[in-house]
Design an enzyme around this catalytic site. Sequence first.
Site, short mmCIF file in Angstrom:
data_model
loop_
_atom_site.label_atom_id
_atom_site.label_comp_id
_atom_site.label_asym_id
_atom_site.label_seq_id
_atom_site.Cartn_x
_atom_site.Cartn_y
_atom_site.Cartn_z
N ARG A 98 40.29 39.50 39.41
CA ARG A 98 38.96 38.90 39.26
C ARG A 98 38.87 37.66 40.13
O ARG A 98 39.87 37.22 40.68
CB ARG A 98 38.71 38.54 37.79
N GLY A 99 37.65 37.08 40.19
CA GLY A 99 37.43 35.94 41.07
C GLY A 99 36.93 36.47 42.41
O GLY A 99 37.47 37.45 42.94
N ALA A 100 35.88 35.83 42.93
CA ALA A 100 35.18 36.41 44.08
C ALA A 100 36.09 36.71 45.29
O ALA A 100 36.08 37.85 45.80
CB ALA A 100 34.03 35.49 44.49
N ARG B 16 31.80 46.02 40.16
CA ARG B 16 31.11 44.88 39.52
C ARG B 16 30.00 44.45 40.48
O ARG B 16 30.21 44.46 41.69
CB ARG B 16 32.07 43.70 39.26
N GLN C 175 38.76 32.24 30.97
CA GLN C 175 39.42 32.06 32.27
C GLN C 175 39.88 30.61 32.45
O GLN C 175 40.86 30.35 33.17
CB GLN C 175 38.47 32.44 33.41
N ASP D 198 30.32 32.95 42.80
CA ASP D 198 30.42 34.39 43.07
C ASP D 198 29.47 34.80 44.18
O ASP D 198 29.66 35.83 44.83
CB ASP D 198 30.15 35.19 41.80
N ASN E 156 27.35 31.80 39.48
CA ASN E 156 28.75 31.60 39.07
C ASN E 156 28.88 31.90 37.58
O ASN E 156 27.89 32.19 36.89
CB ASN E 156 29.21 30.17 39.39
N LYS E 157 30.10 31.81 37.09
CA LYS E 157 30.43 32.13 35.69
C LYS E 157 29.46 31.49 34.70
O LYS E 157 29.07 30.34 34.87
CB LYS E 157 31.86 31.66 35.43
O1 MRU Z 1 34.22 37.16 35.80
P1 MRU Z 1 35.14 36.48 36.76
O2 MRU Z 1 36.35 35.91 36.10
O3 MRU Z 1 35.48 37.35 37.94
O4 MRU Z 1 34.29 35.26 37.30
C1 MRU Z 1 34.87 34.42 38.28
C2 MRU Z 1 34.04 33.23 38.57
O5 MRU Z 1 32.92 33.09 38.12
C3 MRU Z 1 34.62 32.24 39.53
O6 MRU Z 1 34.13 30.96 39.24
C4 MRU Z 1 34.19 32.62 40.95
O7 MRU Z 1 34.51 33.94 41.24
C5 MRU Z 1 34.81 31.74 41.94
S1 MRU Z 1 36.50 32.18 42.17
C6 MRU Z 1 37.20 31.28 43.34
#
Ligand code: MRU
Length: 314
Positions: A44-46, A81, A184, A225, A235-236
Amino acid sequence: MRTIDWVDGAVEIIDQTALPAELRTLRLSTVEELVGAVRRLAVRGAPALGVAGAMGVALAAATGGSVARTAQLVRSVETARPTAVNLARGARRAAAQLPHGFDAVLAEALAVRDEEIASSMAMAVRGADLFAELCGASPRLLTHCNTGGLACVTGGTALGVVMEMHQRGTLGGVIASETRPLLQGARLTAWELSRAGVPFRVAVDGAGPYLMARGEVDAVVLGADRVCANGDVVNKIGTYAHALGAKAAGIPFVVVAPESTVDNDTPTGAAVEIEDRDGVEVAGGLPAVNPAFDVTPHALVTAVVTDRRVLRFG
Ligand code: MRU
């Protein structure tokens, strides 16, 4: 240690669902396994999703089916996703090499990986320099979600900046917002900060704006993201509340994201598909609504730091 890599013909990831209790790796040999890992947030994470997208296409190319079947597999990777632009972007980059064969596809996937490693290093330096300019000596930061090496390949975006400031001796403290419902922040960011020897405190998400109002936070730093053409930041979930808190408290709200997350084809946050996840993550068997991301209007964003530039907004 890399969050995701191509090892002996398959994708290897750190299983982020097992942390912090256990550090284990998973080997993903098929597109179906990779898509499953993306959906359940094992990877996970962009930026890491961008690499997963590209390597997923390499797995599709290795399958060696018909053109139609390969296209179907590529589509399943792209759409595993919807919100982080990196996933589909990484998949499309690698898919553009399909006519040239597996080796070309894999080379592109490895290039996506290597670019993310380099981007993390560049963002850390640029972000730490920006905080010195915005906040002076030893700012106390609040961060949200996980934006460290686990969300990238190595290094990180916002958390990479926090680590760089720690190494420079210019970090006044960091609060990790726990990041409901999948934690997270409390699970992954806390794990990364502990391993790096960076002192931190975890706070519930709702405490963020109040801690800012109480004068205990000098700036917010987090990732994205998708950064839209007008500067809106997706973002999250919980990011928007921190942005409102930062605006009310008059402190900087800084987003750190690689150019691979900046999407000029998406005009504003309103155009982004926000992933709605299963309510079971929030409230067991109760009826629930579970948007995984939110949109922070650019007017609330002080700056977006990328690997190449600093974009300044509100
Ligand atoms: O659902 P996730 O855990 O994939 O969400 C991740 C985020 O929202 C992060 O803040 C974002 O991807 C930046 S990661 C460097």
